[in-house]
Design an enzyme around this catalytic site. Structure first.
Site, PDB file in Angstrom:
ATOM      1  N   LYS A 110      -5.574 -10.493  -7.447  1.00 28.06           N
ATOM      2  CA  LYS A 110      -4.313 -11.170  -7.014  1.00 28.06           C
ATOM      3  C   LYS A 110      -4.157 -12.616  -7.658  1.00 28.06           C
ATOM      4  CE  LYS A 110      -3.220  -8.326  -3.785  1.00 28.06           C
ATOM      5  NZ  LYS A 110      -2.044  -7.350  -4.074  1.00 28.06           N
ATOM      6  N   ARG A 166     -10.013 -13.531  -5.098  1.00 33.71           N
ATOM      7  CA  ARG A 166     -10.003 -13.966  -3.652  1.00 33.71           C
ATOM      8  C   ARG A 166     -11.140 -13.741  -3.164  1.00 33.71           C
ATOM      9  NH1 ARG A 166      -3.525 -12.776  -2.078  1.00 33.71           N
ATOM     10  NH2 ARG A 166      -2.713 -14.554  -3.082  1.00 33.71           N
ATOM     11  N   ARG A 219      13.195  -8.148  -3.340  1.00 31.23           N
ATOM     12  CA  ARG A 219      13.997  -6.797  -3.449  1.00 31.23           C
ATOM     13  C   ARG A 219      15.465  -7.141  -3.302  1.00 31.23           C
ATOM     14  NH1 ARG A 219       8.489  -6.171  -1.983  1.00 31.23           N
ATOM     15  NH2 ARG A 219       7.735  -4.272  -2.560  1.00 31.23           N
ATOM     16  N   ASP A 246      -2.540  -9.269   1.913  1.00 36.16           N
ATOM     17  CA  ASP A 246      -2.290 -10.888   1.518  1.00 36.16           C
ATOM     18  C   ASP A 246      -2.873 -11.561   2.963  1.00 36.16           C
ATOM     19  OD1 ASP A 246      -0.992 -10.272  -0.599  1.00 36.16           O
ATOM     20  OD2 ASP A 246       1.054 -10.336   0.248  1.00 36.16           O
TER      21      ASP A 246
HETATM   22  C1  S3P Z   1       3.635  -7.122  -2.763  1.00 33.80           C
HETATM   23  C2  S3P Z   1       2.906  -6.173  -2.743  1.00 33.80           C
HETATM   24  C3  S3P Z   1       1.368  -6.363  -2.718  1.00 33.80           C
HETATM   25  C4  S3P Z   1       1.243  -8.089  -2.104  1.00 33.80           C
HETATM   26  C5  S3P Z   1       2.043  -8.948  -2.784  1.00 33.80           C
HETATM   27  C6  S3P Z   1       3.509  -8.508  -2.551  1.00 33.80           C
HETATM   28  C7  S3P Z   1       5.085  -6.679  -2.540  1.00 33.80           C
HETATM   29  O1  S3P Z   1       0.772  -6.304  -3.922  1.00 33.80           O
HETATM   30  O2  S3P Z   1      -0.413  -8.209  -2.386  1.00 33.80           O
HETATM   31  O3  S3P Z   1       1.693 -10.211  -2.265  1.00 33.80           O
HETATM   32  O4  S3P Z   1       6.080  -7.145  -2.160  1.00 33.80           O
HETATM   33  O5  S3P Z   1       5.514  -5.405  -2.662  1.00 33.80           O
HETATM   34  P1  S3P Z   1       0.516  -5.040  -4.798  1.00 33.80           P
HETATM   35  O6  S3P Z   1       1.657  -4.170  -4.840  1.00 33.80           O
HETATM   36  O7  S3P Z   1      -0.132  -5.437  -5.915  1.00 33.80           O
HETATM   37  O8  S3P Z   1      -0.517  -4.518  -3.710  1.00 33.80           O
END
Ligand code: S3P
Length: 434
Positions: free
Chosen positions: A345, A349, A28, A318
């Site tokens: 994922k 998983r 981000r 995660d």
């Molecule tokens: C993330 C959101 C999650 C997470 C991913 C990172 C993020 O995914 O599992 O590893 O940085 O916004 P989802 O938005 O698909 O739930």
């Protein structure tokens, strides 16, 4: 194919690990720095391949980024009018769902065409959840017949402001819509089925953007982003492997300083405490004044099973692989529910975890939306397959450390740790005695 990593059981864990910078915040920070006008300075940028893919995709869209080996980085944003320019080639997102989904939102608000693709794992992951809101906002988005990448986006400006309720609780989808919302003709709102990590909202506020959150909704008002400075805290998702390993045995202890404690990410601490581990958290100064940070120390002790479901799940999504490993060492049943997202994922998983844990002797049953694990079991070294999934590789490494008996645990696909934590095995070795 790289050879599998062979891991010996350990008999003691003690020490401190400074885990690498938070991956979610790193993606981000690079993207928002690119959308701002001027220089953004970062420290503690996550070192893995996922974040490197976000940087190289932004560079392919004309953004100047300098990354130093020590985690410092500078992004020279051209925003807001011409932040991203059309790439001459397809954008390669590698294994990174975050890169593909978040960049899609930013690209949609630019009058450019870009095609996003990735490795075989990423090309299997669901992208309709991203395409649908961006299409509603007026971007043209094309996917493959299965709703997967390659994803071609023809962006435009302004986009239409919308109110969107994602079908699943996903911070990546929320982020894509909020980023597109920066280039809309009015305020854009995302209604969340359950709260998810709010790094995007916090960083947007740091950039001077008006973001209002509360009661399951977040609204962004379009505006010009200011560049910013941010020291990115350690990644709690990386720390979780050591924290859970320490929790598994009486007398083992690990301290992870300066870890990010975003309320959408700290579910693992709640579960460790609920299972009976002792967890001490010392609050630190928030990163950039917006992201909570603390030193986390875990002392192992007798554990019992836990029930993990509902709104807790997005807060530790995660970390579920390593929590499942820990559950094999707890007395009683651990039931993980409402976690069907685990199947979408980097690998399935639920299936892959159950397969590996059973090979190591665990009592593990799969559900459509989770896992049931009965403990405690004595894990035995075995050959397991991480299926190129970095979090499974590290979770199986934790299981291998806890195994007892002759032989070694062979983890095929363990080189995938480089996706989020290239130094994982070295850091593990530094605090464990085999
Ligand atoms: C993330 C959101 C999650 C997470 C991913 C990172 C993020 O995914 O599992 O590893 O940085 O916004 P989802 O938005 O698909 O739930």
């Amino acid at each position: 194919m790289s050879p599998p990593v062979n891991l010996a059981p350990i008999f003691r864990l003690e020490g401190e690990v400074r885990v690498p910078g938070d991956k979610s915040i790193s993606h981000r920070a690079l993207i928002l720095g690119a959308l701002a006008r001027g220089r953004t300075y970062l420290g503690g940028l996550a070192p893995g391949e996922d974040v490197a893919h976000t940087a190289s995709c932004l560079e392919a869209c004309g953004v100047f980024i300098r990354i130093h080996g020590d985690g410092r980085a500078m992004v020279e944003g051209n925003g807001p009018d011409h932040a991203l320019s059309a790439p001459s080639d397809r954008l390669d997102c590698g294994n990174s769902g975050s890169t593909m989904r978040m960049l899609a939102g930013a690209i949609a608000g630019h009058p450019i065409t870009a095609c996003l693709q990735g490795d075989p794992s990423l090309m299997r992951r669901p992208m309709r959840r991203i395409a649908a809101p961006l299409q509603q906002m007026g971007a043209a988005v094309r996917l493959g017949p299965e709703g997967t990448a390659p994803m071609t986006i023809e962006g435009r400006r302004p986009l239409r402001a919308i109110t969107f309720e994602p079908p699943v609780a996903s911070a990546q989808v929320k982020t894509a819509v909020l980023l597109a919302g920066l280039f809309a003709d009015g305020p854009t709102t995302v209604l969340e089925p359950a709260p998810t990590r709010d790094h995007t909202e916090r960083l947007l506020a740091l950039c001077g953007i008006e973001v209002v959150s509360g009661a399951g909704r977040v609204t962004v008002t379009p505006g010009a982003l200011q560049p910013f400075g941010l020291r990115i805290p350690g990644d709690i998702s990386s720390a979780a492997f050591f924290l859970c390993l320490a929790a598994a045995r009486e007398g083992w202890r690990v301290r992870c300083p300066e870890v990010g404690l975003n309320p959408g990410r700290d579910g693992v601490i709640e579960v460790l405490r609920a299972m009976g581990a002792s967890v001490d958290v010392q609050e630190r100064e928030p990163a950039g004044g917006v992201e909570p940070v603390g030193d986390v120390e875990v002392l192992g002790g007798p554990l019992h099973g836990a029930r993990i479901e509902g709104a807790l799940v997005p807060r530790l999504i995660d970390e579920l692989p390593v929590i499942a490993v820990l559950a094999t060492q707890a007395v009683g049943v651990t039931e993980i529910r409402d976690a069907a997202e685990l199947r979408a994922k980097e690998s399935d998983r639920i299936a892959r975890l159950a397969e590996g844990l059973r090979r190591m002797g665990a009592a593990c049953e799969t559900l459509r939306d989770g896992l049931v694990i009965e403990g405690p079991t004595r894990l035995v070294p075995a050959a397991v397959d991480a299926a190129g999934d970095h979090r499974l590789a590290m979770a199986f490494a934790v299981a291998g450390c806890l195994a007892a008996g002759p032989g070694l645990t062979h983890i095929a696909g363990a080189e995938s740790v480089s996706i989020s934590y290239p130094g994982f095995f070295e850091d593990l070795a530094s605090i464990s005695s085999a």
